[in-house]
Design a protein around this motif. Structure first.
Motif, mmCIF file in Angstrom:
data_model
loop_
_atom_site.group_PDB
_atom_site.id
_atom_site.type_symbol
_atom_site.label_atom_id
_atom_site.label_comp_id
_atom_site.label_asym_id
_atom_site.label_seq_id
_atom_site.Cartn_x
_atom_site.Cartn_y
_atom_site.Cartn_z
ATOM 1 N N LEU A 4 47.061 38.268 41.740
ATOM 2 C CA LEU A 4 46.137 37.361 41.017
ATOM 3 C C LEU A 4 44.776 37.640 41.476
ATOM 4 O O LEU A 4 44.456 37.413 42.604
ATOM 5 C CB LEU A 4 46.534 35.788 41.142
ATOM 6 C CG LEU A 4 47.699 35.502 40.350
ATOM 7 C CD1 LEU A 4 48.957 36.063 40.954
ATOM 8 C CD2 LEU A 4 47.574 33.959 40.241
ATOM 9 N N GLU A 5 44.136 38.252 40.534
ATOM 10 C CA GLU A 5 42.548 38.602 41.035
ATOM 11 C C GLU A 5 41.601 37.728 40.486
ATOM 12 O O GLU A 5 41.804 37.668 39.137
ATOM 13 C CB GLU A 5 42.327 40.069 40.801
ATOM 14 C CG GLU A 5 40.790 40.471 41.334
ATOM 15 C CD GLU A 5 40.686 41.844 40.929
ATOM 16 O OE1 GLU A 5 39.375 42.183 41.429
ATOM 17 O OE2 GLU A 5 41.493 42.418 40.181
ATOM 18 N N LEU A 6 41.106 37.053 41.200
ATOM 19 C CA LEU A 6 39.945 36.414 40.533
ATOM 20 C C LEU A 6 38.545 36.779 40.604
ATOM 21 O O LEU A 6 38.078 37.238 41.336
ATOM 22 C CB LEU A 6 39.860 34.773 41.285
ATOM 23 C CG LEU A 6 40.972 33.756 41.184
ATOM 24 C CD1 LEU A 6 42.198 34.638 42.162
ATOM 25 C CD2 LEU A 6 40.624 32.552 41.797
ATOM 26 N N THR A 7 37.753 36.575 39.474
ATOM 27 C CA THR A 7 36.440 37.244 39.403
ATOM 28 C C THR A 7 35.496 36.128 38.830
ATOM 29 O O THR A 7 35.788 35.459 38.077
ATOM 30 C CB THR A 7 36.434 38.205 38.281
ATOM 31 O OG1 THR A 7 37.228 39.337 38.903
ATOM 32 C CG2 THR A 7 34.835 38.747 38.255
ATOM 33 N N TYR A 8 34.620 35.732 39.671
ATOM 34 C CA TYR A 8 33.825 34.508 39.127
ATOM 35 C C TYR A 8 32.870 35.104 38.060
ATOM 36 O O TYR A 8 32.305 35.730 37.863
ATOM 37 C CB TYR A 8 32.653 34.103 40.445
ATOM 38 C CG TYR A 8 33.592 33.754 41.903
ATOM 39 C CD1 TYR A 8 34.392 32.937 41.791
ATOM 40 C CD2 TYR A 8 32.843 34.071 42.846
ATOM 41 C CE1 TYR A 8 35.112 32.585 42.845
ATOM 42 C CE2 TYR A 8 33.436 33.312 44.052
ATOM 43 C CZ TYR A 8 34.533 32.966 44.094
ATOM 44 O OH TYR A 8 35.399 32.481 45.062
ATOM 45 N N ALA A 37 50.011 34.241 49.976
ATOM 46 C CA ALA A 37 48.879 34.726 50.711
ATOM 47 C C ALA A 37 47.288 34.432 49.763
ATOM 48 O O ALA A 37 47.458 34.422 48.499
ATOM 49 C CB ALA A 37 48.652 36.042 51.125
ATOM 50 N N SER A 38 46.349 34.085 50.307
ATOM 51 C CA SER A 38 45.125 34.179 49.320
ATOM 52 C C SER A 38 43.521 34.114 50.090
ATOM 53 O O SER A 38 43.896 33.899 51.313
ATOM 54 C CB SER A 38 44.977 32.680 48.549
ATOM 55 O OG SER A 38 44.881 31.744 49.535
ATOM 56 N N GLY A 39 42.797 34.359 49.711
ATOM 57 C CA GLY A 39 41.265 34.424 50.061
ATOM 58 C C GLY A 39 40.394 35.001 49.284
ATOM 59 O O GLY A 39 40.710 35.339 48.271
ATOM 60 N N GLY A 46 34.779 36.607 43.861
ATOM 61 C CA GLY A 46 36.160 36.108 43.657
ATOM 62 C C GLY A 46 37.026 36.220 44.696
ATOM 63 O O GLY A 46 36.479 35.924 45.707
ATOM 64 N N GLY A 47 38.286 36.222 44.337
ATOM 65 C CA GLY A 47 39.324 36.064 45.239
ATOM 66 C C GLY A 47 40.526 36.688 44.988
ATOM 67 O O GLY A 47 40.598 37.259 43.939
ATOM 68 N N ALA A 75 37.721 33.903 36.059
ATOM 69 C CA ALA A 75 38.531 34.538 35.025
ATOM 70 C C ALA A 75 39.605 35.234 35.955
ATOM 71 O O ALA A 75 39.377 35.695 37.220
ATOM 72 C CB ALA A 75 38.062 35.644 34.294
ATOM 73 N N TYR A 76 40.932 35.346 35.600
ATOM 74 C CA TYR A 76 42.041 35.866 36.226
ATOM 75 C C TYR A 76 42.372 37.298 35.498
ATOM 76 O O TYR A 76 42.533 37.444 34.423
ATOM 77 C CB TYR A 76 43.187 35.031 36.226
ATOM 78 C CG TYR A 76 43.280 33.557 37.252
ATOM 79 C CD1 TYR A 76 44.027 34.236 38.410
ATOM 80 C CD2 TYR A 76 42.722 32.691 37.106
ATOM 81 C CE1 TYR A 76 44.283 33.384 39.576
ATOM 82 C CE2 TYR A 76 42.774 31.487 38.097
ATOM 83 C CZ TYR A 76 43.639 31.978 39.351
ATOM 84 O OH TYR A 76 43.565 31.064 40.331
#
Length: 98
Positions: A4-8, A37-39, A46-47, A75-76
């Motif tokens: 899962l890639e998060l973009t602010y 895992a996450s970060g 993003g994350g 957004a994911y």
């Protein structure tokens, strides 16, 4: 398995305003066994989350409940993959592709 890639999508100040709720949501997903895992990304735009679930629909439902999403600050992008090789600690998540 899923990446899962998060973009602010909002200024970092807006992201930080929801960060505590986002971290509580992450903790809940770890407790439920969905996240491995996450970060934050570097640079901090993003994350990334490494996740497991029975199917993509469940992961999409989980992502939709992220306070970052409900606050409109990220957004994911969800990528499903087969983890056919893993570190020994992740052996139980190994898969074979169909």
């Amino acid at each position: 398995m899923f990446v899962l890639e998060l973009t602010y999508t909002a200024p970092i100040e807006a992201v930080d305003a929801v960060l505590e709720a986002h971290v509580a949501w992450l903790d809940e997903q770890y407790e439920r066994g969905h996240f491995l895992a996450s970060g934050r990304k570097n640079p901090r735009d993003g994350g990334v989350i490494l996740a497991v679930a029975g199917d993509r629909a469940l992961i999409e439902e989980i992502a939709a409940t992220d306070p970052f999403v409900t606050a409109g600050v990220c957004a994911y992008r969800i990528t499903e993959f087969y983890a056919t090789k893993t570190a020994p600690e992740l052996e139980r998540y190994r898969e074979t592709s169909d």
